[in-house]
Design a protein around this motif. Structure first.
Motif, PDB file in Angstrom:
ATOM      1  N   ALA A  69     -67.593 -42.385  28.331  1.00  0.00           N
ATOM      2  CA  ALA A  69     -66.358 -43.174  28.329  1.00  0.00           C
ATOM      3  C   ALA A  69     -65.526 -42.835  29.562  1.00  0.00           C
ATOM      4  N   LEU A  70     -64.837 -43.840  30.086  1.00  0.00           N
ATOM      5  CA  LEU A  70     -64.051 -43.684  31.305  1.00  0.00           C
ATOM      6  C   LEU A  70     -62.841 -44.603  31.261  1.00  0.00           C
ATOM      7  N   THR A  71     -61.718 -44.092  31.738  1.00  0.00           N
ATOM      8  CA  THR A  71     -60.520 -44.909  31.936  1.00  0.00           C
ATOM      9  C   THR A  71     -60.078 -44.778  33.391  1.00  0.00           C
ATOM     10  N   VAL A  72     -60.022 -45.911  34.080  1.00  0.00           N
ATOM     11  CA  VAL A  72     -59.487 -45.994  35.438  1.00  0.00           C
ATOM     12  C   VAL A  72     -58.669 -47.276  35.514  1.00  0.00           C
ATOM     13  N   LEU A  78     -77.697 -26.180  19.493  1.00  0.00           N
ATOM     14  CA  LEU A  78     -77.554 -26.398  18.060  1.00  0.00           C
ATOM     15  C   LEU A  78     -78.657 -25.691  17.285  1.00  0.00           C
ATOM     16  N   SER A  79     -79.841 -25.630  17.875  1.00  0.00           N
ATOM     17  CA  SER A  79     -80.980 -24.919  17.302  1.00  0.00           C
ATOM     18  C   SER A  79     -81.897 -24.548  18.452  1.00  0.00           C
ATOM     19  N   ALA A  80     -83.094 -24.100  18.140  1.00  0.00           N
ATOM     20  CA  ALA A  80     -84.016 -23.679  19.197  1.00  0.00           C
ATOM     21  C   ALA A  80     -84.389 -24.830  20.131  1.00  0.00           C
ATOM     22  N   LEU A  81     -84.406 -26.078  19.618  1.00  0.00           N
ATOM     23  CA  LEU A  81     -84.860 -27.212  20.409  1.00  0.00           C
ATOM     24  C   LEU A  81     -83.833 -28.332  20.514  1.00  0.00           C
ATOM     25  N   SER A  82     -82.671 -28.186  19.915  1.00  0.00           N
ATOM     26  CA  SER A  82     -81.650 -29.234  19.924  1.00  0.00           C
ATOM     27  C   SER A  82     -80.427 -28.772  20.716  1.00  0.00           C
ATOM     28  N   TYR A  83     -79.838 -29.726  21.458  1.00  0.00           N
ATOM     29  CA  TYR A  83     -78.693 -29.422  22.303  1.00  0.00           C
ATOM     30  C   TYR A  83     -77.627 -30.497  22.133  1.00  0.00           C
ATOM     31  N   LEU A  84     -76.385 -30.085  22.337  1.00  0.00           N
ATOM     32  CA  LEU A  84     -75.266 -31.001  22.475  1.00  0.00           C
ATOM     33  C   LEU A  84     -74.640 -30.716  23.841  1.00  0.00           C
ATOM     34  N   GLN A  85     -74.693 -31.702  24.723  1.00  0.00           N
ATOM     35  CA  GLN A  85     -74.200 -31.541  26.079  1.00  0.00           C
ATOM     36  C   GLN A  85     -72.888 -32.333  26.222  1.00  0.00           C
ATOM     37  N   LEU A  86     -71.822 -31.649  26.648  1.00  0.00           N
ATOM     38  CA  LEU A  86     -70.487 -32.223  26.654  1.00  0.00           C
ATOM     39  C   LEU A  86     -69.838 -32.081  28.023  1.00  0.00           C
ATOM     40  N   ARG A  87     -69.029 -33.071  28.354  1.00  0.00           N
ATOM     41  CA  ARG A  87     -68.275 -33.013  29.601  1.00  0.00           C
ATOM     42  C   ARG A  87     -67.004 -33.840  29.462  1.00  0.00           C
ATOM     43  N   ALA A  88     -65.893 -33.344  30.011  1.00  0.00           N
ATOM     44  CA  ALA A  88     -64.627 -34.072  30.010  1.00  0.00           C
ATOM     45  C   ALA A  88     -63.849 -33.675  31.253  1.00  0.00           C
ATOM     46  N   GLY A  89     -63.054 -34.606  31.744  1.00  0.00           N
ATOM     47  CA  GLY A  89     -62.289 -34.277  32.940  1.00  0.00           C
ATOM     48  C   GLY A  89     -61.333 -35.372  33.339  1.00  0.00           C
ATOM     49  N   THR A  90     -60.498 -35.050  34.298  1.00  0.00           N
ATOM     50  CA  THR A  90     -59.546 -36.002  34.849  1.00  0.00           C
ATOM     51  C   THR A  90     -59.335 -35.689  36.327  1.00  0.00           C
ATOM     52  N   GLY A  91     -58.891 -36.673  37.060  1.00  0.00           N
ATOM     53  CA  GLY A  91     -58.592 -36.496  38.471  1.00  0.00           C
ATOM     54  C   GLY A  91     -57.534 -37.488  38.902  1.00  0.00           C
ATOM     55  N   PHE A  92     -56.772 -37.122  39.918  1.00  0.00           N
ATOM     56  CA  PHE A  92     -55.708 -38.015  40.375  1.00  0.00           C
ATOM     57  C   PHE A  92     -55.249 -37.579  41.764  1.00  0.00           C
ATOM     58  N   TYR A  93     -54.642 -38.525  42.469  1.00  0.00           N
ATOM     59  CA  TYR A  93     -54.046 -38.267  43.776  1.00  0.00           C
ATOM     60  C   TYR A  93     -52.558 -38.017  43.583  1.00  0.00           C
ATOM     61  N   THR A  94     -52.095 -36.855  44.005  1.00  0.00           N
ATOM     62  CA  THR A  94     -50.671 -36.544  43.923  1.00  0.00           C
ATOM     63  C   THR A  94     -49.910 -37.009  45.165  1.00  0.00           C
ATOM     64  N   HIS A  95     -50.651 -37.349  46.224  1.00  0.00           N
ATOM     65  CA  HIS A  95     -50.006 -37.846  47.438  1.00  0.00           C
ATOM     66  C   HIS A  95     -51.006 -38.656  48.235  1.00  0.00           C
ATOM     67  N   LYS A  96     -50.562 -39.794  48.750  1.00  0.00           N
ATOM     68  CA  LYS A  96     -51.365 -40.594  49.665  1.00  0.00           C
ATOM     69  C   LYS A  96     -50.444 -41.063  50.774  1.00  0.00           C
ATOM     70  N   GLY A  97     -50.696 -40.575  51.988  1.00  0.00           N
ATOM     71  CA  GLY A  97     -49.872 -40.939  53.113  1.00  0.00           C
ATOM     72  C   GLY A  97     -50.186 -42.320  53.632  1.00  0.00           C
ATOM     73  N   TYR A 122     -58.409 -41.010  37.087  1.00  0.00           N
ATOM     74  CA  TYR A 122     -59.478 -41.281  36.131  1.00  0.00           C
ATOM     75  C   TYR A 122     -59.403 -40.259  35.003  1.00  0.00           C
ATOM     76  N   VAL A 123     -59.891 -40.660  33.836  1.00  0.00           N
ATOM     77  CA  VAL A 123     -60.088 -39.779  32.692  1.00  0.00           C
ATOM     78  C   VAL A 123     -61.472 -40.082  32.143  1.00  0.00           C
ATOM     79  N   ARG A 124     -62.287 -39.066  31.978  1.00  0.00           N
ATOM     80  CA  ARG A 124     -63.668 -39.275  31.561  1.00  0.00           C
ATOM     81  C   ARG A 124     -64.032 -38.364  30.409  1.00  0.00           C
ATOM     82  N   ALA A 125     -65.027 -38.787  29.621  1.00  0.00           N
ATOM     83  CA  ALA A 125     -65.613 -37.964  28.564  1.00  0.00           C
ATOM     84  C   ALA A 125     -67.062 -38.389  28.401  1.00  0.00           C
TER      85      ALA A 125
END
Length: 245
Positions: A196-199, A102-121, A163-166
């Motif tokens: 934040a997280l949704t599971v 954002l400036s020489a000394l300021s930061y905004l750190q961001l992360r978002a993601g999701t994950g899931f199992y498409t198959h479980k034997g 899961y869905v995370r931010a």
């Protein structure tokens, strides 16, 4: 106790960046999980050991090169019968990370993601997501608590098929304590965290945090909400013994 297992794991990967925009990683990961209370499993006539062997691949895309946002897609497929594996599953995770100046000394750190199992034997009892631990930002986050969950027990998200995370962290040298006459001379950085997280059974889970760093230590205070109800609070302390040596 039928839920606690020892986990011996092995992972070998090869990574190649054909350009500053793309990266590819392929490898193999294996787990041998053994029940701690094996006598109870034997009494019930159940297996007390489970093996998995899985090829894994990760595709990385950096739209602006190494200094911009980073997008990753992780794929893992457990194959029954491969090198002694008795577990089959398929997992996909998508993750995005960005550290914005954002400036020489300021930061905004961001992360978002999701994950899931498409198959479980049959017999695939274990869930193990990788992107709750991995950090793809070159040089890492500016502190150990940015874009991570500090109060959440890992058993919650490892028990869910999705899961869905931010996550967001704002860092600046001028926020609250820096304006105080004495403390202002000691504080180097101040930070605000929102995670934040949704599971399954957590809709949602939210952590709010505030932290600061001095030359000698970093301190973070966190409050958690579970399904919009208070779920606890905690304090994290890091000693910065060698950072300025």
């Amino acid at each position: 106790n039928l839920t606690n297992f020892r986990d011996h794991s092995f992972k070998a990967v090869a990574h190649y960046d054909p350009s500053s925009h793309w990266g590819l990683e392929v490898g193999i990961v294996s787990h041998k999980r053994t029940a701690i209370d094996d006598h109870s499993f034997n009494f019930l006539g159940r297996k007390d050991s489970y093996n998995s062997v899985a090829p894994t691949a990760e595709l990385t895309y950096r739209p602006l090169g190494y200094n911009g946002p980073i997008l990753t897609i992780d794929y893992e497929r457990g194959i029954r019968g491969m090198l002694g594996s008795d577990t089959d599953y398929e997992r996909l995770e998508i993750d995005g990370q960005y550290k914005h100046h954002l400036s020489a000394l300021s930061y905004l750190q961001l992360r978002a993601g999701t994950g899931f199992y498409t198959h479980k034997g049959f017999g695939s009892y274990f869930l193990d997501y990788s992107n709750f631990r991995e950090n793809n930002i070159p040089g890492g986050w500016n502190d150990d608590w940015a874009c991570s969950f500090e109060l959440l027990n890992s058993g919650w998200y490892n028990a869910s098929k999705y899961y869905v995370r931010a996550n967001a962290a704002y860092e600046t040298p001028l926020l609250l304590l820096s304006w105080l006459p004495i403390a202002g001379r000691l504080i180097e950085k101040e930070r605000i965290y929102v995670n934040a997280l949704t599971v399954k059974q957590l809709n949602p889970y939210i952590e709010y945090g505030y932290g600061f760093s001095t030359r000698a230590l970093s301190l973070g205070m966190f409050v958690a909400q579970r399904n919009w109800h208070f779920d606890g609070m905690g304090l994290r302390v890091n000693v910065e013994l060698f950072r300025h040596w």
